[in-house]
Design a protein around this motif. Structure first.
Motif, short mmCIF file in Angstrom:
data_model
loop_
_atom_site.label_atom_id
_atom_site.label_comp_id
_atom_site.label_asym_id
_atom_site.label_seq_id
_atom_site.Cartn_x
_atom_site.Cartn_y
_atom_site.Cartn_z
N SER A 33 0.89 -0.95 -0.07
CA SER A 33 -0.15 0.03 0.01
C SER A 33 1.01 1.27 0.10
N VAL A 34 0.51 2.25 -0.91
CA VAL A 34 1.67 3.25 -1.27
C VAL A 34 1.93 4.06 0.06
N ASP A 119 0.32 5.14 -11.40
CA ASP A 119 1.09 4.19 -10.31
C ASP A 119 1.10 2.87 -10.78
N LEU A 120 0.04 2.52 -11.40
CA LEU A 120 -0.08 0.80 -11.47
C LEU A 120 0.11 0.58 -12.88
N PHE A 121 0.75 1.28 -13.45
CA PHE A 121 1.08 1.16 -14.89
C PHE A 121 -0.03 0.57 -16.12
N ILE A 122 -1.17 0.98 -15.75
CA ILE A 122 -2.39 0.41 -16.54
C ILE A 122 -2.43 0.96 -17.87
N VAL A 326 -5.20 -6.73 -4.76
CA VAL A 326 -6.12 -5.90 -5.19
C VAL A 326 -6.41 -4.68 -4.04
N PHE A 327 -6.44 -5.07 -2.71
CA PHE A 327 -6.56 -3.88 -1.67
C PHE A 327 -5.39 -3.00 -1.83
N ALA A 328 -4.09 -3.60 -2.23
CA ALA A 328 -2.97 -2.66 -2.05
C ALA A 328 -3.13 -1.79 -3.23
N ALA A 329 -3.56 -2.18 -4.40
CA ALA A 329 -3.95 -1.24 -5.68
C ALA A 329 -5.07 -0.33 -5.24
N MET A 330 -5.89 -0.69 -4.60
CA MET A 330 -6.73 0.34 -4.42
C MET A 330 -6.16 1.25 -3.39
N SER A 331 -5.27 1.09 -2.86
CA SER A 331 -4.69 2.21 -1.73
C SER A 331 -4.39 3.55 -2.28
N HIS A 332 -3.92 3.32 -3.69
CA HIS A 332 -3.68 4.39 -4.74
C HIS A 332 -4.83 5.45 -4.83
#
Length: 406
Positions: A33-34, A119-122, A326-332
């Motif tokens: 988480s960022v 941030d997630l390079f999407i 997925v939770f860690a990605a949501m932190s952004h």
């Protein structure tokens, strides 16, 4: 049989394996988480290794336990199992990307911010789908947070092939791991991802050594020399020394900005995570050694609510690891929307951890229900045939035949 304390059913499996894997999943979630203040409650800033070594090492240890139990007498069958398991990991990896990319797009549409995509390079996938999609399918495109399952895919395929030839001879795994690591170290061999200038976060040619270290440790765990080595005062003293040196090298006080004093900074400089530096592995092994001495199998921790929760997360490590990613990605997005203050970070981290615990308990309850439902019901005992002298019309019911003991 249900444990009187409400704990998970007792089995021959050492609960500490699942406990540490469950704890590693929570730690990885917090660390990923960022800029999360909760990462200070993990091992990230207090030594030369972190939760990655813990998770990969224990995955190798657990894999050895399962392979020895299922395939020791038919080692060739480990190959098709490994391919099937790798395909399952692949599907989880693709599913994780689809969910994270969808959340990033929805956040941009709802909040008007492309922070998650950036941030997630999407974004490359969205603007150059025809180019990036084949690379995603072939593990040639690994956005941040989505680099661990591809490593496991390769390691799972590798161990299936190795077990077919090496079986339970731990020295063979050690020799292979060291040889490949040395080759990767001096040749610079690694894998790249899109764009080609990006390298895998975890070089599989190096990290196979961490996985196989766990695999070999399981195979050698009952040998007398190994037990004597772990119990030797000199070995314990060495592990304590390594942990202390690692703490001084990490210098958490300097990272916090309290006092700039890093007397062993050269150790952190050579502790290369991407290429599984032996310095990091040595530090992890020292911590694991001390943890195995401090947390015994009969420890109260395994009966505590916290211990049971971590054990259940560890048992469902694959799906819950994906969910934690997925939770860690949501932190952004969460920190972008609500701010990056420490109350938001703590609340998000604890809520996410509690959701993982709830899902683990729900999964265990569902598994128990299915097991009970699939168990054939015991038919009611048939009444004994009436005796000849009683006749079929006897009013008195015959006594049932005594049941045979279970």
């Amino acid at each position: 049989m249900k444990h009187p304390s409400g704990a998970a059913p007792v089995s021959s499996r050492d609960w500490r394996i699942d406990f540490w894997r469950g704890l590693a999943i929570v730690f990885i979630f917090w660390n990923h988480s960022v800029d999360n203040v909760m990462s200070w409650f993990t091992t990230k800033y207090v030594g030369l290794s972190d939760s990655a070594e813990l998770f990969v090492f224990l995955s190798g240890f657990a894999m050895a336990s399962m392979f020895v139990g299922k395939f020791l007498d038919r080692p060739v069958m480990a190959v098709p199992y490994a391919f099937g398991r790798a395909f399952t990991l692949y599907l989880h990896h693709i599913a994780a990307f689809v969910v994270i990319a969808t959340l990033a797009v929805l956040y941009r549409e709802y909040a008007g911010s492309s922070v998650m995509e950036r941030d997630l390079f999407i974004r490359p996938f969205l603007v150059a789908t025809e180019t990036v999609l084949p690379k995603l399918a072939t593990l040639g495109y690994l956005p941040p947070l989505l680099d661990i399952l591809p490593l496991y895919i390769i390691l799972t395929l590798l161990i299936g092939v190795l077990f077919a030839g090496f079986r339970d001879r731990w020295t063979f795994y050690v020799a292979f791991a060291v040889g490949v690591w040395i080759w990767a170290r001096f040749s610079g061999a690694t894998l790249s991802s899109y764009p080609d200038t990006r390298l895998w976060t975890f070089n599989p040619f190096a990290w196979q050594a961490v996985f196989l270290a766990g695999f070999a440790t399981f195979l050698a765990r009952d040998e007398r020399w190994f037990r004597d080595l772990l119990a030797a005062p000199a070995t314990i003293a060495l592990s304590v020394t390594v942990v202390i040196v690692g703490f001084i090298a990490a210098a958490p006080w300097a990272t916090l900005g309290l006092y700039e004093w890093r007397p062993l900074r050269f150790l952190t400089d050579i502790a290369d995570k991407a290429n599984a530096s032996p310095v990091r592995l040595l530090h992890f092994v020292a911590m694991a050694h001390l943890a195995s001495l401090l947390v015994r199998r009969e420890s109260w921790l395994g009966r505590s609510a916290f211990g049971r929760a971590m054990v259940l997360i560890g048992r469902k490590s694959l799906p819950l690891f994906v969910i934690s990613t997925v939770f860690a990605a949501m932190s952004h997005g969460v920190f972008d929307w609500f701010g990056h203050g420490w109350p938001v970070q703590v609340a998000f981290s604890l809520i996410g951890a509690l959701v993982l615990v709830a899902l683990a308990y729900g999964g265990e309850a569902l598994r128990t229900t299915k097991r009970i439902a699939s168990k054939p019901s015991t038919p009611a005992p048939k009444p004994a045939a009436p005796r000849a002298e009683e006749g079929l019309s006897s009013a008195a019911p015959a006594s049932p035949t005594p049941a045979v003991g279970n």
